[in-house]
Design an enzyme around this catalytic site. Structure first.
Site, short mmCIF file in Angstrom:
data_model
loop_
_atom_site.label_atom_id
_atom_site.label_comp_id
_atom_site.label_asym_id
_atom_site.label_seq_id
_atom_site.Cartn_x
_atom_site.Cartn_y
_atom_site.Cartn_z
N GLU A 1 -7.33 0.55 2.28
CA GLU A 1 -7.28 1.73 3.17
C GLU A 1 -8.70 2.25 3.40
O GLU A 1 -9.59 2.08 2.56
CB GLU A 1 -6.41 2.82 2.50
CG GLU A 1 -6.34 4.10 3.32
CD GLU A 1 -5.22 5.05 2.87
OE1 GLU A 1 -4.61 4.81 1.82
OE2 GLU A 1 -4.98 6.02 3.62
N GLU B 1 3.25 0.05 -1.40
CA GLU B 1 2.27 0.79 -2.22
C GLU B 1 2.85 0.93 -3.62
O GLU B 1 3.98 1.43 -3.77
CB GLU B 1 1.97 2.18 -1.65
CG GLU B 1 1.14 2.12 -0.38
CD GLU B 1 0.73 3.50 0.15
OE1 GLU B 1 0.63 4.46 -0.66
OE2 GLU B 1 0.54 3.61 1.37
N GLN C 1 -5.17 0.04 -4.88
CA GLN C 1 -5.64 -0.67 -3.72
C GLN C 1 -6.64 -1.73 -4.15
O GLN C 1 -7.04 -1.74 -5.32
CB GLN C 1 -6.27 0.30 -2.72
CG GLN C 1 -5.30 1.38 -2.24
CD GLN C 1 -5.80 2.19 -1.04
OE1 GLN C 1 -6.86 1.94 -0.48
NE2 GLN C 1 -5.02 3.20 -0.67
N ASN D 1 3.43 5.12 8.51
CA ASN D 1 3.32 5.10 7.04
C ASN D 1 3.72 6.48 6.51
O ASN D 1 3.30 7.51 7.06
CB ASN D 1 1.87 4.82 6.62
CG ASN D 1 1.63 5.12 5.14
OD1 ASN D 1 2.06 4.38 4.26
ND2 ASN D 1 0.97 6.24 4.86
N GLU D 2 4.51 6.51 5.46
CA GLU D 2 4.93 7.77 4.85
C GLU D 2 5.23 8.81 5.94
O GLU D 2 4.67 9.92 5.95
CB GLU D 2 3.90 8.27 3.83
CG GLU D 2 3.78 7.32 2.65
CD GLU D 2 3.10 7.87 1.40
OE1 GLU D 2 2.52 8.96 1.45
OE2 GLU D 2 3.19 7.20 0.35
N TYR E 1 4.63 5.02 -7.32
CA TYR E 1 3.42 5.06 -8.13
C TYR E 1 3.76 5.38 -9.58
O TYR E 1 4.68 6.17 -9.85
CB TYR E 1 2.44 6.13 -7.60
CG TYR E 1 1.69 5.66 -6.37
CD1 TYR E 1 0.59 4.82 -6.48
CD2 TYR E 1 2.10 6.03 -5.09
CE1 TYR E 1 -0.11 4.38 -5.36
CE2 TYR E 1 1.41 5.58 -3.96
CZ TYR E 1 0.31 4.75 -4.11
OH TYR E 1 -0.38 4.30 -3.00
#
Ligand code: AHR
Length: 517
Positions: free
Chosen positions: A47, A316, A365, A194-195, A261
């Site tokens: 990103e 992610e 990432q 995204n999101e 996450y």
């Protein structure tokens, strides 16, 4: 076999207390249908965030740091070793504020932008579409582009697809030609937002479903290029998002994403390097909870799509700690210890169990952000323990999963927030690789005790050929720019073939990958 089951029962009943002497048992079975580990499960994510792109992957042609056409050579070479299958870009949250036309053409004419999501850093747009797609070609990986739904238009997205993939005599294809690229790139994976429930537009799922349908309609397949359209999916435990999208979008999407996450607490993430054993075990508990989360999202998907035509893409995942002291706020730069290595290994062990639905995942990432493979500082570079897990697990890409039954003692862990979870001391995954050899990965998360693992095979007794080991004296050990080799892969030989199978003697807190034939 009977002995294996008896030992297992004893261990589970907690009848054996001196666990240094208890054998963990593992039975490896023959493959079932639909059990290929899609190589894209080993995907990466880059990103525009902190120094992931600028300074990490890209330094520009005029930099003193050795580079190939602007890409850092040391990072490029290290990434090639991982055989990256797919790279997601440009975000993340950044994607829904990114206007791709600002990142094409002569670099000195590109306008700057403020990265509003990540510390307000001003970027010069020197890394754009051409730079990203050429990087993917250098790495030999599929690109995965995240399109802008939040603040972009349908027209902007449609033109981007045309710019990248059309070979016709049309304005966007000709613009690409004018920018030095005659032939279109092959772009398969395309994320429509995204999101979208958060940084991607704060939408509700029914509204986003309609926007997906609208935007995706104009993402065309040019020539032989076939887009695999991915809808912005849920975060963690938001099962309603998955339900609404499956119902309202259905087969119009090829994939649905999910973000998970390993975070202790959003308000108190904790240090990446200073933690106690309870914090270690509770991290493992949170990491392994992904399995329940996957099962529930998959159950919802199964309800609408029993033939499993729509893929689940965990685009992610990884650990998220406090930003390292002295680094710029909002840049999410964190160190990476043996604890992170376990999170990577155990997460792969779980992903391998759901290969009929999970077709891609992207750790967050690739460089200098969150659970990175690589950290850089000016002209220095270090490889992290997580990098080494990806390297050790490389041969699982495209391999056929071998189901296994594992019997290991377990530990009850209570996190600082009071969440109670149970974790096994030993986790494993096995698969037959493309060469016909078996890859067996074992993790002993026990910080105190070595463990002996008794492995049996359902069909025939096999021979261990070689082993790799990742371990270190302390669980918080990590590699720094001054001491880059504290944690690294070493050769492992503490295994032997027996009349029953194979016995492996694992050091405490270690990850082992064996090749067996
Ligand atoms: O990976 C960092 C950020 O986490 C991404 O930009 C966003 O999608 C997620 O919230």
């Amino acid at each position: 076999m009977r002995r294996l089951i008896a030992l297992c029962l004893f261990a589970l009943m907690g009848l054996v207390t001196t666990f240094a002497q208890v054998k963990t048992t593992l039975l490896i079975s023959e493959p079932r249908e639909n059990q290929i580990i899609s190589p894209e499960i080993y995907g990466q994510f880059a990103e525009h965030l902190g120094s992931c792109i600028y300074g990490g992957l890209w330094v520009g042609e005029k930099s003193k740091i050795p580079n190939l056409k602007g890409y850092r050579l040391d990072v490029l070479e290290a990434l090639k070793q991982l055989a990256i299958p797919v790279l997601r870009w440009p975000g993340g949250c950044f994607a829904d504020e990114y206007h791709w036309m600002d990142g094409i053409g002569p670099r000195d004419k590109r306008p700057s932008l403020t990265n509003n999501n990540w510390g307000g850093t001003v970027e010069d747009n020197s890394f754009g579409t051409n730079e990203f797609l050429n990087l993917c070609e250098l790495l030999g990986c599929e690109p995965y582009i995240s399109g802008n739904v939040g603040s972009g238009s349908v027209e902007e997205m449609a033109k981007w697809v045309e710019y990248m993939t059309s070979d016709a005599d049309t304005p966007m294809a000709n613009l690409r030609r004018a920018n030095g690229r005659e032939h279109p790139w092959k772009v398969k994976y395309f994320g429509v937002g995204n999101e979208s429930w958060g940084c991607g537009g704060s939408m509700r799922p029914a509204y986003y479903s309609d926007l997906f349908r609208r935007y995706a309609t104009y993402c065309r397949n040019f020539g032989t290029n076939q887009l695999f359209k991915i809808a912005s999916g849920a975060s963690d435990y938001d099962y309603n998002w998955t339900d609404v999208l499956m119902q309202n979008v259905g087969r119009r999407m090829n994939g649905l994403s999910l973000h998970y996450y390993t975070i202790a607490d959003w308000n108190k993430k904790g240090s990446a390097t200073a933690f106690n054993s309870n914090q270690f075990y509770s991290t493992i508990g949170k990491c392994m909870e992904i399995e329940k989360v996957l099962q529930r999202h998959i159950a919802i998907m199964d309800k609408y799509d029993p033939k499993k035509n729509i893929a689940l893409m965990v685009d992610e995942w990884g650990t998220w700690w406090d930003e390292a002291e002295g680094t710029q706020k909002g840049h999410l730069f964190q160190q990476n210890t043996m604890r992170d290595a376990f999170v990577a290994a155990l997460t792969f062990d779980i992903f391998h169990k759901y290969t009929d639905r999970i077709k891609m995942t992207n750790i967050a990432q690739v460089v200098n952000v969150l659970q990175s493979m690589i950290l850089t500082k000016e002209n220095k570079m270090v490889l992290t323990p997580t990098y080494y897990v990806f390297k050790m697990y490389k041969n699982f890409q495209g391999a056929t999963v071998l189901p296994l039954q594992i019997c290991s003692e377990q530990k009850k862990v209570t996190s600082e927030r009071g969440d109670q979870r149970i974790v096994p001391f030993v986790c494993a995954t096995a698969a037959k690789d493309k060469k016909g050899q078996i890859q067996l990965a074992l993790s002993n998360i026990d910080l105190e005790n070595e463990r002996e693992i008794a492995i049996q095979f359902e069909k025939e007794n096999l021979t261990p050929l070689s082993g790799q080991l990742l371990t270190s004296e302390h669980i918080s050990d990590h590699n720094t720019f001054d001491k880059p080799n504290t944690v690294k892969i070493t050769s492992f030989t503490n295994f032997k073939k027996t009349a029953d199978g194979i016995t492996v003697h694992m050091p405490k807190a270690s990850i082992v990958v064996l090749t067996i034939k």
